[in-house]
Write an enzyme that holds these catalytic residues in place. Structure first.
Site, mmCIF file in Angstrom:
data_model
loop_
_atom_site.group_PDB
_atom_site.id
_atom_site.type_symbol
_atom_site.label_atom_id
_atom_site.label_comp_id
_atom_site.label_asym_id
_atom_site.label_seq_id
_atom_site.Cartn_x
_atom_site.Cartn_y
_atom_site.Cartn_z
ATOM 1 C CG ASP A 142 -6.494 -8.321 44.289
ATOM 2 O OD1 ASP A 142 -6.323 -9.530 44.189
ATOM 3 O OD2 ASP A 142 -7.171 -7.680 43.461
ATOM 4 C CB THR A 194 -7.607 -11.239 40.564
ATOM 5 O OG1 THR A 194 -7.355 -11.443 41.949
ATOM 6 C CG2 THR A 194 -7.301 -9.797 40.218
#
Ligand SMILES: Nc1ncnc2c1ncn2[C@@H]1O[C@H](COP(=O)(O)O)[C@@H](OP(=O)(O)O)[C@H]1O
Ligand SMILES: [Mg+2]
Length: 346
Positions: A50, A123
């Site tokens: 990320d 995620t």
């Protein structure tokens, strides 16, 4: 890059190239096996992928378009260290550069644009996918024990799927003008295809208002009502909204980007999420592509979200998206008043 193309077209073409690079970063972090998971809040995690993918996207776009306002999901992706030179992308997708810009966007200036970036949507599915890439059962077991948020139920469902949930992972870039999403990119780093006899990993889907969409094969919606929803952030409100829809099937998958892809590709007709967890970076890019393809994304009451820089990040009133207006109207009509009130009072 062709400097003669209008700004929005150039920015979308750059975003397609940057998203491809960010997708490679996402895969590289996974291959190295050091995800660097940080807990941001309840059921909310961040990994090295990320952070790095966001750095690549923001650094590349702001170098070429310095007056843009770019808002990324990760507040603090370590601004101290320098961005590696091979993360700075200046290419632009050639097919997108040829798009006809709608008249209403011809005069747009950098200062009028807000770009919303989700460097890694899904995620939870990404971190769980990491488990499946460990072929050695001992390694897999060790990783399971060290994993901060995977339940035994999830672990067992992962073992049953052969590739984990990595296909649900996407990189999202949304381009908003006058608070409205007008263009967007969904990059899917783990999409598998065969191109000219060669195996290829990753694909990039894009859309521009009144100009078109690309990067995927669109398909008609399913004959019966198939709903797509969250697999990792459900709660009683989400379940209530699903129950009232009278769907023939409910698909539970990760990421806002992947759910909108399912709508675009005819795997589902409505996306329902009656909970406040999604944010503007989750929906801006997907909304732009879906509406360019004839669909609609709003909150569960039917109001459009606004994407100005000062808007609050959470999509407090949930998400309701459909492949066309009729299905969107149907889904909105099914949401009971108590549910709308419960969400408004949250
Ligand atoms: N309760 C919650 N807490 C934190 N994030 C949430 C959430 N519900 C949804 N989201 C975010 O909305 C996106 C889509 O969620 P879902 O996969 O459950 O449909 C995910 O983005 P990220 O994966 O980029 O964080 C997810 O984190
Ligand atoms: Mg997200």
């Amino acid at each position: 890059m062709s400097n003669s193309a209008p700004l929005i077209v150039r920015l979308l073409a750059s975003s397609v190239s940057v998203a491809n690079r960010a997708g490679k970063i996402v895969r590289d972090v996974m291959s190295k096996g050091e995800l660097g998971i940080v807990e941001k809040g309840k059921d909310d995690y961040q990994t090295e992928a990320d952070r790095s993918a966001q750095k690549c996207i923001i650094a590349s776009l702001s170098a070429q378009y310095p007056k843009l306002c770019i808002i990324g999901e990760e507040d603090n992706p370590d601004n101290e260290t320098e961005v590696p030179s091979d993360w700075l992308i200046v290419d632009a997708d050639k097919e997108v550069l040829l798009l006809n810009c709608p008249d209403s966007l011809l005069g747009v200036k950098e200062e009028d644009i807000v770009v919303w970036v989700d460097p890694l949507d899904g995620t939870a599915e990404y971190t769980q996918g990491a488990l499946m890439l460990k072929r050695n059962p001992w390694e897999r077991g060790k990783m399971y024990l060290m994993h901060p948020f995977i339940s035994m139920k999830w672990y067992l469902s992962l073992l049953q799927s052969n590739y984990g949930f990595l296909e649900h992972v996407t990189v999202l870039i949304g381009i908003a003008v006058n608070e409205k999403p007008v263009a967007g990119v969904i990059h899917q780093p783990y999409y598998k295809s065969i191109v000219d006899g060669e195996k290829k990993l990753g694909r990039t889907i894009w859309g521009l208002q009144e100009a078109g969409v690309g990067g995927f094969s669109s398909a008609a919606p399913p004959d019966s009502l198939i709903i797509t929803t969250t697999r990792s952030h459900s709660n009683p409100l989400v379940e209530k909204a699903l129950q009232v829809m009278e769907a023939s099937q409910i698909l539970r998958v990760g990421g806002a980007g992947y759910k909108v892809l399912q709508l675009l590709e005819g795997q589902a007709s409505v996306y329902v999420f009656a909970s406040p967890g999604c944010k503007k970076w989750d929906t801006c890019g997907p909304e732009a592509i879906l509406s360019a393809a004839g669909g609609k994304l709003t909150d569960i009451v039917g109001n459009f979200y606004k994407y100005g820089a000062s808007e609050s990040r959470p999509n407090k009133m949930g998400v309701l998206a459909a492949v066309n207006d009729d299905l969107h109207k149907y889904a909105i009509s099914k949401i009971p008043q108590e549910l709308k009130e419960a969400l408004a009072n949250k």
